[in-house]
Write a protein that holds these residues in place. Structure first.
Motif, PDB file in Angstrom:
ATOM      1  N   ALA A 132     -38.239 -72.459 -13.550  1.00  0.00           N
ATOM      2  CA  ALA A 132     -39.599 -71.910 -13.447  1.00  0.00           C
ATOM      3  C   ALA A 132     -39.993 -71.294 -14.783  1.00  0.00           C
ATOM      4  O   ALA A 132     -39.225 -70.530 -15.372  1.00  0.00           O
ATOM      5  CB  ALA A 132     -39.672 -70.854 -12.349  1.00  0.00           C
ATOM      6  N   PHE A 133     -41.188 -71.651 -15.225  1.00  0.00           N
ATOM      7  CA  PHE A 133     -41.674 -71.152 -16.512  1.00  0.00           C
ATOM      8  C   PHE A 133     -43.097 -70.632 -16.370  1.00  0.00           C
ATOM      9  O   PHE A 133     -43.918 -71.239 -15.670  1.00  0.00           O
ATOM     10  CB  PHE A 133     -41.687 -72.289 -17.556  1.00  0.00           C
ATOM     11  N   GLY A 134     -43.366 -69.549 -17.074  1.00  0.00           N
ATOM     12  CA  GLY A 134     -44.745 -69.059 -17.145  1.00  0.00           C
ATOM     13  C   GLY A 134     -45.042 -67.986 -16.108  1.00  0.00           C
ATOM     14  O   GLY A 134     -44.418 -67.925 -15.051  1.00  0.00           O
ATOM     15  N   GLU A 135     -46.032 -67.161 -16.425  1.00  0.00           N
ATOM     16  CA  GLU A 135     -46.326 -66.004 -15.571  1.00  0.00           C
ATOM     17  C   GLU A 135     -46.845 -66.404 -14.194  1.00  0.00           C
ATOM     18  O   GLU A 135     -46.717 -65.655 -13.236  1.00  0.00           O
ATOM     19  CB  GLU A 135     -47.290 -65.041 -16.273  1.00  0.00           C
ATOM     20  N   LYS A 136     -47.428 -67.608 -14.092  1.00  0.00           N
ATOM     21  CA  LYS A 136     -47.929 -68.054 -12.786  1.00  0.00           C
ATOM     22  C   LYS A 136     -46.815 -68.171 -11.753  1.00  0.00           C
ATOM     23  O   LYS A 136     -47.065 -68.194 -10.549  1.00  0.00           O
ATOM     24  CB  LYS A 136     -48.610 -69.418 -12.925  1.00  0.00           C
ATOM     25  N   LYS A 137     -45.578 -68.271 -12.223  1.00  0.00           N
ATOM     26  CA  LYS A 137     -44.443 -68.432 -11.305  1.00  0.00           C
ATOM     27  C   LYS A 137     -43.701 -67.116 -11.057  1.00  0.00           C
ATOM     28  O   LYS A 137     -42.750 -67.084 -10.286  1.00  0.00           O
ATOM     29  CB  LYS A 137     -43.461 -69.477 -11.862  1.00  0.00           C
ATOM     30  N   ALA A 138     -44.115 -66.044 -11.737  1.00  0.00           N
ATOM     31  CA  ALA A 138     -43.328 -64.796 -11.707  1.00  0.00           C
ATOM     32  C   ALA A 138     -43.195 -64.216 -10.297  1.00  0.00           C
ATOM     33  O   ALA A 138     -42.106 -63.794  -9.884  1.00  0.00           O
ATOM     34  CB  ALA A 138     -43.939 -63.771 -12.663  1.00  0.00           C
ATOM     35  N   GLN A 139     -44.293 -64.199  -9.550  1.00  0.00           N
ATOM     36  CA  GLN A 139     -44.206 -63.600  -8.209  1.00  0.00           C
ATOM     37  C   GLN A 139     -43.376 -64.477  -7.274  1.00  0.00           C
ATOM     38  O   GLN A 139     -42.560 -63.978  -6.490  1.00  0.00           O
ATOM     39  CB  GLN A 139     -45.614 -63.382  -7.635  1.00  0.00           C
ATOM     40  N   ALA A 140     -43.582 -65.791  -7.370  1.00  0.00           N
ATOM     41  CA  ALA A 140     -42.811 -66.702  -6.502  1.00  0.00           C
ATOM     42  C   ALA A 140     -41.315 -66.560  -6.789  1.00  0.00           C
ATOM     43  O   ALA A 140     -40.488 -66.558  -5.868  1.00  0.00           O
ATOM     44  CB  ALA A 140     -43.262 -68.148  -6.726  1.00  0.00           C
ATOM     45  N   ILE A 141     -40.963 -66.414  -8.067  1.00  0.00           N
ATOM     46  CA  ILE A 141     -39.541 -66.262  -8.425  1.00  0.00           C
ATOM     47  C   ILE A 141     -39.003 -64.917  -7.938  1.00  0.00           C
ATOM     48  O   ILE A 141     -37.907 -64.833  -7.372  1.00  0.00           O
ATOM     49  CB  ILE A 141     -39.355 -66.421  -9.961  1.00  0.00           C
ATOM     50  N   VAL A 167     -24.080 -72.679  -4.634  1.00  0.00           N
ATOM     51  CA  VAL A 167     -24.068 -72.966  -6.083  1.00  0.00           C
ATOM     52  C   VAL A 167     -25.501 -73.215  -6.571  1.00  0.00           C
ATOM     53  O   VAL A 167     -25.878 -74.347  -6.888  1.00  0.00           O
ATOM     54  CB  VAL A 167     -23.181 -74.195  -6.425  1.00  0.00           C
ATOM     55  N   ALA A 168     -26.289 -72.165  -6.622  1.00  0.00           N
ATOM     56  CA  ALA A 168     -27.680 -72.297  -7.060  1.00  0.00           C
ATOM     57  C   ALA A 168     -27.888 -71.497  -8.335  1.00  0.00           C
ATOM     58  O   ALA A 168     -27.533 -70.320  -8.402  1.00  0.00           O
ATOM     59  CB  ALA A 168     -28.624 -71.812  -5.968  1.00  0.00           C
ATOM     60  N   LYS A 169     -28.442 -72.165  -9.344  1.00  0.00           N
ATOM     61  CA  LYS A 169     -28.787 -71.479 -10.586  1.00  0.00           C
ATOM     62  C   LYS A 169     -30.299 -71.495 -10.720  1.00  0.00           C
ATOM     63  O   LYS A 169     -30.934 -72.525 -10.495  1.00  0.00           O
ATOM     64  CB  LYS A 169     -28.210 -72.217 -11.792  1.00  0.00           C
ATOM     65  N   CYS A 170     -30.829 -70.357 -11.115  1.00  0.00           N
ATOM     66  CA  CYS A 170     -32.269 -70.230 -11.317  1.00  0.00           C
ATOM     67  C   CYS A 170     -32.476 -69.999 -12.810  1.00  0.00           C
ATOM     68  O   CYS A 170     -32.045 -68.981 -13.346  1.00  0.00           O
ATOM     69  CB  CYS A 170     -32.749 -69.036 -10.489  1.00  0.00           C
ATOM     70  N   ILE A 171     -33.061 -70.961 -13.494  1.00  0.00           N
ATOM     71  CA  ILE A 171     -33.203 -70.889 -14.954  1.00  0.00           C
ATOM     72  C   ILE A 171     -34.676 -70.660 -15.266  1.00  0.00           C
ATOM     73  O   ILE A 171     -35.521 -71.515 -14.961  1.00  0.00           O
ATOM     74  CB  ILE A 171     -32.688 -72.183 -15.626  1.00  0.00           C
ATOM     75  N   VAL A 172     -34.977 -69.513 -15.850  1.00  0.00           N
ATOM     76  CA  VAL A 172     -36.371 -69.112 -16.044  1.00  0.00           C
ATOM     77  C   VAL A 172     -36.620 -68.643 -17.473  1.00  0.00           C
ATOM     78  O   VAL A 172     -35.694 -68.237 -18.174  1.00  0.00           O
ATOM     79  CB  VAL A 172     -36.754 -67.950 -15.081  1.00  0.00           C
ATOM     80  N   ASP A 173     -37.877 -68.705 -17.892  1.00  0.00           N
ATOM     81  CA  ASP A 173     -38.226 -68.094 -19.172  1.00  0.00           C
ATOM     82  C   ASP A 173     -38.627 -66.628 -18.915  1.00  0.00           C
ATOM     83  O   ASP A 173     -38.670 -66.184 -17.751  1.00  0.00           O
ATOM     84  CB  ASP A 173     -39.319 -68.889 -19.903  1.00  0.00           C
ATOM     85  N   GLU A 174     -38.910 -65.910 -19.992  1.00  0.00           N
ATOM     86  CA  GLU A 174     -39.184 -64.466 -19.856  1.00  0.00           C
ATOM     87  C   GLU A 174     -40.388 -64.217 -18.953  1.00  0.00           C
ATOM     88  O   GLU A 174     -40.391 -63.274 -18.159  1.00  0.00           O
ATOM     89  CB  GLU A 174     -39.444 -63.840 -21.227  1.00  0.00           C
ATOM     90  N   SER A 175     -41.422 -65.042 -19.064  1.00  0.00           N
ATOM     91  CA  SER A 175     -42.632 -64.773 -18.267  1.00  0.00           C
ATOM     92  C   SER A 175     -42.378 -64.983 -16.783  1.00  0.00           C
ATOM     93  O   SER A 175     -42.875 -64.229 -15.949  1.00  0.00           O
ATOM     94  CB  SER A 175     -43.802 -65.644 -18.676  1.00  0.00           C
ATOM     95  N   ALA A 176     -41.631 -66.022 -16.446  1.00  0.00           N
ATOM     96  CA  ALA A 176     -41.357 -66.267 -15.020  1.00  0.00           C
ATOM     97  C   ALA A 176     -40.393 -65.217 -14.469  1.00  0.00           C
ATOM     98  O   ALA A 176     -40.350 -64.978 -13.255  1.00  0.00           O
ATOM     99  CB  ALA A 176     -40.799 -67.665 -14.824  1.00  0.00           C
ATOM    100  N   ALA A 177     -39.629 -64.577 -15.368  1.00  0.00           N
ATOM    101  CA  ALA A 177     -38.655 -63.561 -14.932  1.00  0.00           C
ATOM    102  C   ALA A 177     -39.284 -62.170 -14.835  1.00  0.00           C
ATOM    103  O   ALA A 177     -38.657 -61.224 -14.329  1.00  0.00           O
ATOM    104  CB  ALA A 177     -37.488 -63.505 -15.923  1.00  0.00           C
ATOM    105  N   ALA A 178     -40.539 -62.045 -15.285  1.00  0.00           N
ATOM    106  CA  ALA A 178     -41.113 -60.718 -15.547  1.00  0.00           C
ATOM    107  C   ALA A 178     -41.147 -59.787 -14.334  1.00  0.00           C
ATOM    108  O   ALA A 178     -41.133 -58.573 -14.492  1.00  0.00           O
ATOM    109  CB  ALA A 178     -42.517 -60.878 -16.119  1.00  0.00           C
TER     110      ALA A 178
END
Ligand code: PGA
Length: 260
Positions: free
Chosen positions: A197-206, A228-239
């Motif tokens: 997930a990337f970008g601020e639009k995904k932050a709440q869903a993440i 065995v689940a990995k969630c790989i996000v950028d800073e905005s999606a992790a915010a």
């Protein structure tokens, strides 16, 4: 769930590609579950690069895509058949007879969906499933309120998803109403999951998927139950994650043998 936070979508995509490459090198007959949308584009680019420059060999790999729009023929530019052809299959050496994408033009949707499930089983099950996430928490096209035990079937898109996907069609009214999607239960059967997930639009869903309650109102939250689940996000999606520091700490202190 393992949460991997990267400075950019590119860096995150490279990690996802390295995971897949490692699996394919260790298990040349791996069965990959693949996703479409803007999120995995960087990952496909990196896999294509590895194929060209490092000889990453997909010749024995089998693939199953998550979903397709009902009513769109493979040649339609917004179909997921077209997407996969353009961004991945035309550029690597997956054997055409090992590629599986739901058929949006099938005349008998329930029978097709049942057969798709059987084909996944006959292939030995999915080793690694790549997922994006909708801004409403969907995985595949399993919209909120999807049964968390669902299998491949027809679904009706929400107005939000049709709005989100409108850029590929021109306007929201042109986005098909119906899709065929692997179910949440189908996805959960995969041996490994990579959620991107990337970008601020995904932050709440993440935030809801990773730290919220498990609920069909955010289908991605069921991944908390996956071993065995990995969630790989950028800073905005992790915010909006509350335990950001902990996730960073865990990743920075991985034992060497776990690093890629
Ligand atoms: P996107 O879609 O990658 O285009 O944001 C993700 C999804 O809807 O699953």
């Amino acid at each position: 769930m393992e949460i991997i936070i990267q400075p950019s979508a590119d860096a995150a995509s490279q990690i996802a590609a390295r995971h897949i490459a490692k699996l394919v090198r260790e298990k040349p007959h791996a069965v990959l579950g693949l996703a479409t949308g803007s999120t995995p584009l960087g990952m496909y680019r990196e896999l294509v690069r590895m194929h060209r420059e490092q000889g990453l060999d997909f010749s024995s790999v089998t693939t199953f895509n998550l979903d397709e729009y009902v009513g769109l023929p493979a040649e339609h530019p917004a179909s997921y058949h077209a997407f996969m052809g353009e961004h991945f299959f035309s550029q690597v050496n997956v054997a055409p007879d090992r590629i599986h994408i739901p058929d949006g033009t099938t005349r008998h949707v329930p029978a097709f969906c049942q057969r798709y499930e059987e084909m996944i089983r006959e292939a030995g099950g999915i080793d690694l499933q790549v997922l994006g996430i909708g801004s409403d928490g969907h995985i595949g096209f399993n919209e909120p309120s999807s049964s968390l035990a669902s299998r491949t079937r027809i679904k009706t898109l929400t107005a939000q998803t049709r709005q989100d996907n409108a850029p590929f069609f021109g306007k929201p009214e042109d986005v098909p109403l119906h899709v065929i999607t692997m179910g949440v239960g189908t996805i959960m059967d995969a041996r490994q999951i990579l959620l991107l997930a990337f970008g601020e639009k995904k932050a709440q869903a993440i935030a809801d998927a990773v730290e919220g309650p498990i609920t069909a109102m955010n289908p991605a939250s069921i991944l908390q139950m996956h071993p065995v689940a990995k969630c790989i996000v950028d800073e905005s999606a992790a915010a909006r994650l509350k335990r950001l520091d902990y996730y960073r700490w865990v990743y920075d202190h991985k034992p060497d043998w776990q690093k890629l």
